[in-house]
Enzyme design. Structure first.
Site, PDB file in Angstrom:
ATOM      1  N   GLY A  37      -2.454  -1.043   8.610  1.00  0.00           N
ATOM      2  CA  GLY A  37      -1.286  -0.852   7.747  1.00  0.00           C
ATOM      3  C   GLY A  37      -0.262   0.041   8.396  1.00  0.00           C
ATOM      4  N   GLN A  38       0.851   0.140   7.697  1.00  0.00           N
ATOM      5  CA  GLN A  38       1.957   0.945   8.213  1.00  0.00           C
ATOM      6  C   GLN A  38       2.462   1.845   7.095  1.00  0.00           C
ATOM      7  OE1 GLN A  38       3.589   0.325  11.489  1.00  0.00           O
ATOM      8  NE2 GLN A  38       4.638   2.272  11.025  1.00  0.00           N
ATOM      9  N   GLY A  39       2.503   3.127   7.336  1.00  0.00           N
ATOM     10  CA  GLY A  39       3.027   4.064   6.339  1.00  0.00           C
ATOM     11  C   GLY A  39       4.175   4.840   6.927  1.00  0.00           C
ATOM     12  N   PHE A  91       4.098   7.773   7.740  1.00  0.00           N
ATOM     13  CA  PHE A  91       3.509   8.685   8.713  1.00  0.00           C
ATOM     14  C   PHE A  91       3.379   8.019  10.089  1.00  0.00           C
ATOM     15  CE2 PHE A  91      -0.122  10.917  10.596  1.00  0.00           C
ATOM     16  CZ  PHE A  91       0.132  12.242  10.253  1.00  0.00           C
ATOM     17  N   GLY A  92       3.095   6.719  10.042  1.00  0.00           N
ATOM     18  CA  GLY A  92       2.913   5.960  11.280  1.00  0.00           C
ATOM     19  C   GLY A  92       1.992   4.773  11.030  1.00  0.00           C
ATOM     20  N   VAL A  99      -1.552   2.597  11.107  1.00  0.00           N
ATOM     21  CA  VAL A  99      -2.984   2.864  10.937  1.00  0.00           C
ATOM     22  C   VAL A  99      -3.771   1.749  11.632  1.00  0.00           C
ATOM     23  CG1 VAL A  99      -4.829   3.296   9.277  1.00  0.00           C
ATOM     24  CG2 VAL A  99      -2.498   3.978   8.715  1.00  0.00           C
ATOM     25  N   LYS A 145      -4.928   6.987  12.073  1.00  0.00           N
ATOM     26  CA  LYS A 145      -3.513   7.034  11.704  1.00  0.00           C
ATOM     27  C   LYS A 145      -2.763   7.713  12.841  1.00  0.00           C
ATOM     28  CE  LYS A 145      -2.408   7.922   7.221  1.00  0.00           C
ATOM     29  NZ  LYS A 145      -2.036   8.766   6.054  1.00  0.00           N
ATOM     30  N   ASP A 178       1.921  13.161  -4.115  1.00  0.00           N
ATOM     31  CA  ASP A 178       2.337  11.795  -3.805  1.00  0.00           C
ATOM     32  C   ASP A 178       1.284  10.791  -4.265  1.00  0.00           C
ATOM     33  OD1 ASP A 178       4.126   9.904  -2.901  1.00  0.00           O
ATOM     34  OD2 ASP A 178       3.364   9.920  -0.850  1.00  0.00           O
TER      35      ASP A 178
HETATM   36  N1  LIG Z   1      -8.809   4.990   5.735  1.00  0.00           N
HETATM   37  C1  LIG Z   1      -8.275   3.794   5.701  1.00  0.00           C
HETATM   38  N2  LIG Z   1      -9.054   2.703   5.707  1.00  0.00           N
HETATM   39  C2  LIG Z   1      -8.503   1.468   5.656  1.00  0.00           C
HETATM   40  N3  LIG Z   1      -7.186   1.242   5.596  1.00  0.00           N
HETATM   41  C3  LIG Z   1      -6.344   2.286   5.596  1.00  0.00           C
HETATM   42  C4  LIG Z   1      -6.840   3.609   5.651  1.00  0.00           C
HETATM   43  N4  LIG Z   1      -5.787   4.448   5.625  1.00  0.00           N
HETATM   44  C5  LIG Z   1      -4.706   3.683   5.543  1.00  0.00           C
HETATM   45  N5  LIG Z   1      -5.012   2.389   5.528  1.00  0.00           N
HETATM   46  C6  LIG Z   1      -4.092   1.254   5.445  1.00  0.00           C
HETATM   47  O1  LIG Z   1      -2.883   1.592   6.067  1.00  0.00           O
HETATM   48  C7  LIG Z   1      -1.803   1.515   5.137  1.00  0.00           C
HETATM   49  C8  LIG Z   1      -0.819   2.622   5.431  1.00  0.00           C
HETATM   50  O2  LIG Z   1      -1.409   3.856   5.086  1.00  0.00           O
HETATM   51  P1  LIG Z   1      -0.611   5.218   5.098  1.00  0.00           P
HETATM   52  O3  LIG Z   1      -1.446   6.214   4.376  1.00  0.00           O
HETATM   53  O4  LIG Z   1      -0.198   5.531   6.461  1.00  0.00           O
HETATM   54  O5  LIG Z   1       0.697   4.907   4.345  1.00  0.00           O
HETATM   55  P2  LIG Z   1       1.034   4.784   2.812  1.00  0.00           P
HETATM   56  O6  LIG Z   1       0.210   5.745   2.044  1.00  0.00           O
HETATM   57  O7  LIG Z   1       0.924   3.338   2.447  1.00  0.00           O
HETATM   58  O8  LIG Z   1       2.530   5.211   2.808  1.00  0.00           O
HETATM   59  P3  LIG Z   1       3.142   6.670   2.974  1.00  0.00           P
HETATM   60  O9  LIG Z   1       2.648   7.221   4.257  1.00  0.00           O
HETATM   61  O10 LIG Z   1       4.583   6.428   2.941  1.00  0.00           O
HETATM   62  O11 LIG Z   1       2.657   7.451   1.800  1.00  0.00           O
HETATM   63  C9  LIG Z   1      -2.438   1.616   3.760  1.00  0.00           C
HETATM   64  O12 LIG Z   1      -1.677   0.962   2.791  1.00  0.00           O
HETATM   65  C10 LIG Z   1      -3.776   0.947   3.977  1.00  0.00           C
HETATM   66  O13 LIG Z   1      -3.646  -0.446   3.820  1.00  0.00           O
END
Ligand SMILES: Nc1ncnc2c1ncn2[C@@H]1O[C@H](COP(=O)(O)OP(=O)(O)OP(=O)(O)O)[C@@H](O)[C@H]1O
Length: 501
Positions: free
Chosen positions: A170-172, A174-175, A177, A191, A287
């Protein structure tokens, strides 16, 4: 103390000297505080020397006494240097540790300058378990001391584990994943902090220090981190079913059952309860949203993403707004002061998302406000996939809990412990109802199978009766035909005899 030296002393002087030396010895044993001990030793020693000087004895020229004094001075100096070195080392990691309450675990508040106001929890079993991973890092001599005992990996390690950053989860903000497999075969999520990330290094450090010290089954655990080659990475336990947001709004055919949704709500509330009431001072997530709720292989939920978390301060200090549109507490927006009640508001929004599968960005709150005008208003906005598959009374009850979380005045909102209790009650009632239904179902199934058995028995009996009947008929027929033959023979015989005569 060599006896020979004391022979030069008068009786009184001998007594003073022996008692002074005795004080040095007992002081060093009795006092735990080393500084005080050193100080005492020094003062006693100097007093003793002064006394010896006054006696005009040329004791210091005696080699034994000189050696003794020199070794005492040397010992004190060595001890003092060692002590200050140790103090300097510990102050680099944690400075003051005050005891705090932590779900039965002893925990401490870290007041170190680098990670201000972060919560410290004594290293749990889970970290010890992860130390088996550290063999990997041990091979890398360039590693810096790890934060909170969380294993630290080199860039090379992560490159290998992610197969050169092959699988994106995924992409958040933060960067990105990535999925990775550690040498222990443990699957993890890495991440990678984007170099242009708006959160930056400060947030990275907050996340490492905070997550590394907070452990609960309903929080996504941090299992390692990497600061190498200008890259910052966080390694989390892998949540195979991704985010709640994806499951609710994705194109997956499998949908969440009512039972699973209730369990997810309960899991989230337990995760928040740990942050708000398990940690002292409380941690405000700031958040909470469906994208930050991750689901494991059995659809159990864990709260993730502490990048924006801060320990609640009690000095009324305000900070810049952080959070996600649609989930943010209006009271927080107007005051800019994050409190645990802002998290309660966001959780209320998540509960409605779970029930309706309407995203807050698609006017969820408008629907929710409309539904609040009728006692059974929630029935109208319930997720279509749940219609007929959930008990309406349970849905209405859960909606009432969510409405309380969304109250305008933060003070009127329930605490997370109260929310957990309410959801738990709904879940328990749901389980007992299901058991009753399954009992009734069991009875019906048993009756049907008994009827079926009886039918089989009856048909068997029918067959036997029929067979018996057939046999009887056959026998009767045989008797009749035999009688008929006999009669025929008897009737025809006189005629046959007559014609023969
Ligand atoms: N521990 C994990 N196991 C499996 N998938 C993950 C995990 N952490 C993150 N992901 C996947 O990566 C995506 C992005 O996660 P991330 O926490 O970076 O961003 P976010 O929470 O969606 O957005 P933001 O960082 O803006 O709050 C998630 O929606 C999820 O699908």
């Amino acid at each position: 103390m060599p006896i020979r030296v004391l022979l030069f002393f008068s009786k009184e002087q001998r007594r003073t000297t022996i008692s002074s030396l005795y004080t040095v010895q007992t002081c060093s044993c009795a006092h735990q505080n080393r500084r005080y001990r050193a100080k005492t030793s020094w003062s006693v020693l100097s007093r003793m020397l002064r006394e010896l000087k006054q006696l005009h004895l040329k004791m210091l020229i005696l080699p034994e006494f000189g050696i003794l004094i020199a070794s005492l001075v040397f010992f004190c100096l060595w001890w003092h240097i060692k002590r200050s070195h140790l103090q300097r080392c510990t102050s680099l990691n944690t400075v003051t540790h005050l005891p705090i309450r932590q779900n039965g675990l002893a925990a401490t508040i870290d007041s170190s300058a680098s990670f201000q106001n972060s919560v410290v929890v004594q290293q749990p079993e889970y970290v010890a378990k992860n130390t088996k991973l550290s063999w990997w890092s041990q091979n890398h001599k360039d590693t810096l001391p790890s934060v909170s005992g969380i294993p630290r990996y080199s860039y090379k390690d992560i490159q290998k584990a992610t197969e050169n950053f092959k699988t994106i989860l995924g992409q958040g903000s933060f960067g990105t994943v990535y999925k990775a497999t550690m040498p222990t075969s443990e699957v993890v999520a890495v991440k990678v902090l984007a170099s242009d990330s708006k959160h930056g290094e400060k947030e990275f450090q907050t996340e490492v220090s905070l997550l590394g010290r907070l452990h609960h089954r309903n929080l996504v655990n941090l299992v390692g981190y990497c600061v190498d080659k200008g890259q910052h990475m966080l390694i989390y336990e892998y949540m195979s079913n991704g985010s709640l947001e994806k499951v609710l709004y994705g194109e997956e055919l499998d949908t969440l059952s009512w039972d699973e949704r209730l369990q997810i709500a309960l899991d989230i509330s337990h995760g928040i309860e740990y942050l708000h009431e398990g940690a002292v001072p409380p941690v405000v997530h700031r958040d909470l949203k469906s994208a930050n709720i991750l689901l494991d292989h059995s659809m159990r939920a864990k709260v993730a993403d502490f990048g924006l978390s801060k320990v609640e301060l009690f000095d009324g200090r305000t900070s810049s707004l952080k959070g996600t549109y649609g989930y943010m507490d209006p009271a927080y927006i107007s005051t800019s002061k994050p409190t645990v009640k802002s998290d309660i508001y966001s959780f209320g929004v998540i509960i409605f998302e779970l029930m309706t599968a309407i995203h807050p960005h698609q006017n969820l709150m408008d629907y929710v406000n409309l539904a609040s005008m009728q006692a059974d208003g929630i029935d109208e906005i319930l997720d279509k996939r749940l219609v007929g598959k959930c008990n309406p009374a349970e849905a209405r009850e859960l909606a009432r809990v969510a409405y309380r979380c969304l109250r305008r005045s933060p003070r009127k909102r329930p605490t997370i412990a109260e929310v957990s209790q309410s959801i738990l009650k709904i879940k328990q009632r749901h389980l007992s109802r299901e058991e009753t239904v399954s009992f009734a179902g069991d009875d019906i199934t048993r009756m049907i199978s008994r009827i079926e058995d009886q039918q089989v028995e009856l048909s068997k009996m029918e067959v036997t009766v029929l067979k018996k009947h057939e046999k009887l008929i056959m026998e009767d027929r045989l008797v009749v035909s035999k009688a008929w033959q006999k009669l025929e023979w008897q009737t025809l015989r006189p005629f046959e005899e007559g014609s023969a005569a």
